[in-house]
Design an enzyme around this catalytic site. Structure first.
Site, PDB file in Angstrom:
ATOM      1  N   LEU A  35       0.813  -1.208   0.000  1.00  0.00           N
ATOM      2  CA  LEU A  35       0.000   0.000   0.000  1.00  0.00           C
ATOM      3  C   LEU A  35       0.851   1.264   0.000  1.00  0.00           C
ATOM      4  O   LEU A  35       1.917   1.324   0.608  1.00  0.00           O
ATOM      5  CB  LEU A  35      -0.927  -0.007   1.214  1.00  0.00           C
ATOM      6  CG  LEU A  35      -1.862  -1.213   1.344  1.00  0.00           C
ATOM      7  CD1 LEU A  35      -2.737  -1.067   2.581  1.00  0.00           C
ATOM      8  CD2 LEU A  35      -2.718  -1.386   0.095  1.00  0.00           C
ATOM      9  N   GLU A  37       0.410   5.920  -0.902  1.00  0.00           N
ATOM     10  CA  GLU A  37      -0.475   7.059  -0.709  1.00  0.00           C
ATOM     11  C   GLU A  37      -1.681   7.009  -1.648  1.00  0.00           C
ATOM     12  O   GLU A  37      -2.761   7.510  -1.310  1.00  0.00           O
ATOM     13  CB  GLU A  37       0.293   8.363  -0.918  1.00  0.00           C
ATOM     14  CG  GLU A  37      -0.527   9.638  -0.752  1.00  0.00           C
ATOM     15  CD  GLU A  37      -1.204   9.748   0.609  1.00  0.00           C
ATOM     16  OE1 GLU A  37      -2.283  10.374   0.674  1.00  0.00           O
ATOM     17  OE2 GLU A  37      -0.683   9.207   1.605  1.00  0.00           O
ATOM     18  N   HIS A  39      -3.400   4.330  -2.454  1.00  0.00           N
ATOM     19  CA  HIS A  39      -4.399   3.533  -1.738  1.00  0.00           C
ATOM     20  C   HIS A  39      -4.994   4.321  -0.568  1.00  0.00           C
ATOM     21  O   HIS A  39      -6.199   4.259  -0.313  1.00  0.00           O
ATOM     22  CB  HIS A  39      -3.768   2.246  -1.194  1.00  0.00           C
ATOM     23  CG  HIS A  39      -3.219   1.338  -2.255  1.00  0.00           C
ATOM     24  ND1 HIS A  39      -1.863   1.170  -2.445  1.00  0.00           N
ATOM     25  CD2 HIS A  39      -3.828   0.559  -3.169  1.00  0.00           C
ATOM     26  CE1 HIS A  39      -1.678   0.307  -3.425  1.00  0.00           C
ATOM     27  NE2 HIS A  39      -2.841  -0.068  -3.889  1.00  0.00           N
ATOM     28  N   GLN A  63      -4.753 -13.017 -12.616  1.00  0.00           N
ATOM     29  CA  GLN A  63      -4.488 -11.901 -13.517  1.00  0.00           C
ATOM     30  C   GLN A  63      -3.017 -11.835 -13.927  1.00  0.00           C
ATOM     31  O   GLN A  63      -2.590 -10.886 -14.585  1.00  0.00           O
ATOM     32  CB  GLN A  63      -4.938 -10.573 -12.907  1.00  0.00           C
ATOM     33  CG  GLN A  63      -4.166 -10.122 -11.680  1.00  0.00           C
ATOM     34  CD  GLN A  63      -4.859  -8.977 -10.971  1.00  0.00           C
ATOM     35  OE1 GLN A  63      -5.976  -9.123 -10.457  1.00  0.00           O
ATOM     36  NE2 GLN A  63      -4.233  -7.813 -10.952  1.00  0.00           N
ATOM     37  N   GLY A 157      -8.663   3.499  -8.237  1.00  0.00           N
ATOM     38  CA  GLY A 157      -7.862   4.611  -8.716  1.00  0.00           C
ATOM     39  C   GLY A 157      -7.896   4.723 -10.230  1.00  0.00           C
ATOM     40  O   GLY A 157      -7.986   3.715 -10.940  1.00  0.00           O
ATOM     41  N   GLN A 163      -9.060  -0.862 -16.325  1.00  0.00           N
ATOM     42  CA  GLN A 163      -9.625  -1.738 -15.305  1.00  0.00           C
ATOM     43  C   GLN A 163     -10.931  -1.158 -14.776  1.00  0.00           C
ATOM     44  O   GLN A 163     -11.925  -1.876 -14.622  1.00  0.00           O
ATOM     45  CB  GLN A 163      -8.637  -1.917 -14.162  1.00  0.00           C
ATOM     46  CG  GLN A 163      -9.191  -2.651 -12.960  1.00  0.00           C
ATOM     47  CD  GLN A 163      -8.163  -2.844 -11.871  1.00  0.00           C
ATOM     48  OE1 GLN A 163      -7.303  -3.717 -11.954  1.00  0.00           O
ATOM     49  NE2 GLN A 163      -8.208  -2.005 -10.850  1.00  0.00           N
TER      50      GLN A 163
END
Length: 304
Positions: A35, A37, A39, A63, A157, A163
């Protein structure tokens, strides 16, 4: 913060601790850990908008292709837990692969068994060309996670813009009861998009990599100024920023895309309408680290 490793634990928490009270909402941030910033920005947004915030950490095998970096993908669970606790996260779901894929999950698609989710059309271009079956793996694991957590809202994000488009198409057309929110890209002061893969790069290469965004931003400025512009002009503008790094072998371009936001079909000409979110300028670049000589694939985009 509650830490869960099994589906049963999450379901029981959701049923018994949260309950079915309509006044309470659950925000969800699915991650693969390591993780940063970026996230944290998603988690803070969820905290500000919901009664409960759940984060998942799961490095999803489905994936990754057999020749990709699954084993090398950074795993920093202890540090991740510290960050989540500092942010006031209510629950963490950190399952193993067997929990998420009861029949096992070999990387060879031909050997995989069980249910999988495909979102046809928007999955096949851009990242899908370079990484076949990537979005099949993403759509499958996110479907599983949404079914387990049953959140009202899930936060993603913008860095992984394709995605988001794939998943938003999936939840909309499969009539799932979760709303997806796209959050702006978190960037370093240099403009480089924050990514877990940035950990593989030395300081010198990180600075060089900031030119990825500078190239995209130059094209975006042209669109904003001219409103109507040929694709070739935009691609040339991007490459003019990147060319010194291409010549020095720091960059190898995978793709540059100027595409429609909804369909991801490539545009020969951009006519920016009054309505926003119509054009995605995106790219993938292989960056060679000057210290380790390892190659890292970075993506970035600007939505207009």
């Amino acid at each position: 913060m509650r830490v869960f490793h099994t589906i049963k634990e999450v379901v029981n928490w959701r049923r018994n601790d949260v309950g079915d009270r309509r006044a309470l909402s659950i925000g969800f941030v699915p991650t693969m850990g390591a993780l940063h910033e970026g996230h944290a920005t998603l988690i803070r947004e969820s905290k500000s908008q919901n009664d409960y915030t759940v984060v998942s950490i799961f490095v999803n095998p489905s994936q990754f292709a057999p020749d990709e970096d699954l084993d090398k993908y950074p795993r920093t669970l202890e540090k991740d837990i510290e960050l989540l606790e500092s942010l006031g996260c209510d629950a963490l779901f950190a399952p193993n692969a067997r929990e998420m894929y009861p029949q096992g999950i070999p990387l060879d698609v031909q050997q995989q068994r069980g249910p999988f989710v495909s979102v046809l059309g928007v999955s096949e271009m851009l990242e899908g060309k370079t990484r076949p079956n990537f979005f099949r793996g993403v759509a499958t694991v996110v479907t599983k996670l949404l079914n387990i957590v049953s959140p009202d809202v899930a936060y993603f994000g913008q860095k992984d813009i394709q995605q988001f488009i794939v998943l938003n198409t999936m939840v909309t057309e499969l009539f799932m009861n979760t709303r997806l929110v796209r959050m702006p890209i978190a960037r370093a002061p240099s403009g480089l998009a924050l990514s877990s893969r940035n950990k593989y790069l030395c300081e010198e290469t990180l600075e060089i990599s900031s030119s990825i965004y500078k190239g995209l931003n130059k094209a975006a400025d042209i669109v904003k100024t001219e409103k109507s512009v040929e694709r070739s002009e935009l691609v040339n503008a991007i490459q003019s920023i990147w060319q010194p790094h291409i010549d020095s072998a720091d960059f190898k371009v995978d793709y540059i895309s100027i595409a429609d936001y909804t369909t991801l079909h490539e545009l020969n000409k951009v006519d920016l309408p009054k309505k926003q979110d119509q054009v995605v300028i995106s790219c993938a670049v292989y960056v060679t680290d000057r210290a380790s000589k390892s190659v890292v694939r970075l993506i970035d985009n600007i939505v207009l």
